[in-house]
Design a protein around this motif. Sequence first.
Motif, PDB file in Angstrom:
ATOM      1  N   MET A   1     -30.530 -28.101   8.131  1.00  0.00           N
ATOM      2  CA  MET A   1     -31.772 -27.998   7.382  1.00  0.00           C
ATOM      3  C   MET A   1     -32.950 -27.632   8.282  1.00  0.00           C
ATOM      4  N   LEU A   2     -32.721 -26.834   9.283  1.00  0.00           N
ATOM      5  CA  LEU A   2     -33.795 -26.391  10.162  1.00  0.00           C
ATOM      6  C   LEU A   2     -34.544 -25.194   9.612  1.00  0.00           C
ATOM      7  N   LEU A   3     -33.986 -24.525   8.624  1.00  0.00           N
ATOM      8  CA  LEU A   3     -34.554 -23.281   8.126  1.00  0.00           C
ATOM      9  C   LEU A   3     -36.000 -23.415   7.649  1.00  0.00           C
ATOM     10  N   PRO A   4     -36.387 -24.446   6.883  1.00  0.00           N
ATOM     11  CA  PRO A   4     -37.796 -24.542   6.463  1.00  0.00           C
ATOM     12  C   PRO A   4     -38.756 -24.655   7.651  1.00  0.00           C
ATOM     13  N   PHE A   5     -38.359 -25.402   8.674  1.00  0.00           N
ATOM     14  CA  PHE A   5     -39.212 -25.546   9.860  1.00  0.00           C
ATOM     15  C   PHE A   5     -39.332 -24.226  10.606  1.00  0.00           C
ATOM     16  N   LEU A   6     -38.218 -23.501  10.703  1.00  0.00           N
ATOM     17  CA  LEU A   6     -38.239 -22.214  11.388  1.00  0.00           C
ATOM     18  C   LEU A   6     -39.091 -21.193  10.639  1.00  0.00           C
ATOM     19  N   ILE A   7     -39.011 -21.203   9.307  1.00  0.00           N
ATOM     20  CA  ILE A   7     -39.799 -20.265   8.500  1.00  0.00           C
ATOM     21  C   ILE A   7     -41.293 -20.568   8.645  1.00  0.00           C
ATOM     22  N   VAL A   8     -41.669 -21.834   8.487  1.00  0.00           N
ATOM     23  CA  VAL A   8     -43.087 -22.209   8.602  1.00  0.00           C
ATOM     24  C   VAL A   8     -43.591 -21.927  10.015  1.00  0.00           C
ATOM     25  N   GLY A   9     -42.807 -22.255  11.019  1.00  0.00           N
ATOM     26  CA  GLY A   9     -43.204 -21.976  12.401  1.00  0.00           C
ATOM     27  C   GLY A   9     -43.353 -20.485  12.664  1.00  0.00           C
ATOM     28  N   GLY A  10     -42.457 -19.677  12.108  1.00  0.00           N
ATOM     29  CA  GLY A  10     -42.541 -18.219  12.277  1.00  0.00           C
ATOM     30  C   GLY A  10     -43.758 -17.633  11.593  1.00  0.00           C
ATOM     31  N   ILE A  11     -44.034 -18.110  10.373  1.00  0.00           N
ATOM     32  CA  ILE A  11     -45.244 -17.655   9.673  1.00  0.00           C
ATOM     33  C   ILE A  11     -46.489 -18.077  10.454  1.00  0.00           C
ATOM     34  N   GLY A  12     -46.475 -19.292  10.964  1.00  0.00           N
ATOM     35  CA  GLY A  12     -47.606 -19.771  11.767  1.00  0.00           C
ATOM     36  C   GLY A  12     -47.815 -18.931  13.009  1.00  0.00           C
ATOM     37  N   LEU A  13     -46.734 -18.544  13.660  1.00  0.00           N
ATOM     38  CA  LEU A  13     -46.842 -17.699  14.848  1.00  0.00           C
ATOM     39  C   LEU A  13     -47.430 -16.336  14.483  1.00  0.00           C
ATOM     40  N   ALA A  14     -47.005 -15.781  13.349  1.00  0.00           N
ATOM     41  CA  ALA A  14     -47.549 -14.493  12.901  1.00  0.00           C
ATOM     42  C   ALA A  14     -49.046 -14.610  12.599  1.00  0.00           C
ATOM     43  N   VAL A  15     -49.453 -15.671  11.885  1.00  0.00           N
ATOM     44  CA  VAL A  15     -50.876 -15.885  11.568  1.00  0.00           C
ATOM     45  C   VAL A  15     -51.677 -16.077  12.847  1.00  0.00           C
ATOM     46  N   LEU A  16     -51.134 -16.826  13.781  1.00  0.00           N
ATOM     47  CA  LEU A  16     -51.820 -17.067  15.051  1.00  0.00           C
ATOM     48  C   LEU A  16     -52.006 -15.765  15.821  1.00  0.00           C
ATOM     49  N   LEU A  17     -50.968 -14.961  15.915  1.00  0.00           N
ATOM     50  CA  LEU A  17     -51.076 -13.688  16.632  1.00  0.00           C
ATOM     51  C   LEU A  17     -52.069 -12.746  15.958  1.00  0.00           C
ATOM     52  N   ILE A  18     -52.022 -12.669  14.629  1.00  0.00           N
ATOM     53  CA  ILE A  18     -52.969 -11.820  13.908  1.00  0.00           C
ATOM     54  C   ILE A  18     -54.398 -12.300  14.150  1.00  0.00           C
ATOM     55  N   SER A  19     -54.608 -13.602  14.100  1.00  0.00           N
ATOM     56  CA  SER A  19     -55.948 -14.153  14.309  1.00  0.00           C
ATOM     57  C   SER A  19     -56.447 -13.902  15.721  1.00  0.00           C
ATOM     58  N   LEU A  20     -55.562 -13.951  16.695  1.00  0.00           N
ATOM     59  CA  LEU A  20     -55.984 -13.739  18.075  1.00  0.00           C
ATOM     60  C   LEU A  20     -56.214 -12.263  18.394  1.00  0.00           C
ATOM     61  N   ILE A  21     -55.441 -11.379  17.769  1.00  0.00           N
ATOM     62  CA  ILE A  21     -55.561  -9.954  18.062  1.00  0.00           C
ATOM     63  C   ILE A  21     -56.639  -9.297  17.203  1.00  0.00           C
ATOM     64  N   VAL A  22     -56.590  -9.521  15.901  1.00  0.00           N
ATOM     65  CA  VAL A  22     -57.499  -8.858  14.971  1.00  0.00           C
ATOM     66  C   VAL A  22     -58.799  -9.632  14.798  1.00  0.00           C
ATOM     67  N   GLY A  23     -58.751 -10.910  14.934  1.00  0.00           N
ATOM     68  CA  GLY A  23     -59.897 -11.770  14.659  1.00  0.00           C
ATOM     69  C   GLY A  23     -59.492 -12.744  13.570  1.00  0.00           C
ATOM     70  N   ASP A  24     -60.281 -13.784  13.403  1.00  0.00           N
ATOM     71  CA  ASP A  24     -59.930 -14.811  12.428  1.00  0.00           C
ATOM     72  C   ASP A  24     -59.900 -14.219  11.029  1.00  0.00           C
ATOM     73  N   ILE A  25     -58.750 -14.315  10.385  1.00  0.00           N
ATOM     74  CA  ILE A  25     -58.565 -13.669   9.087  1.00  0.00           C
ATOM     75  C   ILE A  25     -59.299 -14.385   7.957  1.00  0.00           C
ATOM     76  N   PHE A  26     -59.778 -15.585   8.188  1.00  0.00           N
ATOM     77  CA  PHE A  26     -60.494 -16.323   7.153  1.00  0.00           C
ATOM     78  C   PHE A  26     -62.005 -16.299   7.371  1.00  0.00           C
ATOM     79  N   ASP A  27     -62.490 -15.522   8.353  1.00  0.00           N
ATOM     80  CA  ASP A  27     -63.927 -15.436   8.602  1.00  0.00           C
ATOM     81  C   ASP A  27     -64.691 -14.834   7.429  1.00  0.00           C
ATOM     82  N   HIS A  28     -64.049 -13.974   6.670  1.00  0.00           N
ATOM     83  CA  HIS A  28     -64.725 -13.267   5.593  1.00  0.00           C
ATOM     84  C   HIS A  28     -64.875 -14.112   4.334  1.00  0.00           C
TER      85      HIS A  28
END
Length: 156
Positions: A1-28
């Motif tokens: 049952m590791l799949l939910p943790f891996l999915i949430v962690g992967g999505i979090g990593l994608a959001v983190l990378l986007i926020s660090l490269i493009v800028g905070d996506i919730f600033d607008h």
Amino acid sequence: MLLPFLIVGGIGLAVLLISLIVGDIFDHFEIGDGAISGTALGIAAVVFGAAGVLTSTSGLDLVWAYVLAAVLAIAAYLVAVLFVKKLTASSDGVPVSAVGQTGVTRSTISPSGGEVSLDGPHEVERRLAYADQTIDEGVRIRVVEHSGTRVKVVAD
């Protein structure tokens, strides 16, 4: 049952990378006066995923893995929001006034303008300057007024 943790962690990593490269996506979005940060959400999701994987592989019941992962994710989110706010406040703060600083003229200063180099600790470039009376190049000056990127100077 590791799949939910891996999915949430992967999505979090994608959001983190986007926020660090493009800028905070919730600033607008004006949600909670900056209480929602893409960087902080990404960090929280990564912590949730990592904590969930580590606790579920250590032999704890799956319920405790979710509880511990959620608690650690919330704590990580709150710490990240505090750091993001502190960094934002320090980088977007009010510019330091140059009034009272001294320096040297790098060109002849007149009412229409010229350039000076100031001696202040944050001064690494030349500034546009103007004066009521003409000041020759190489003369020590003192700043008496600061307006935007220009300074008004007098001979020291």
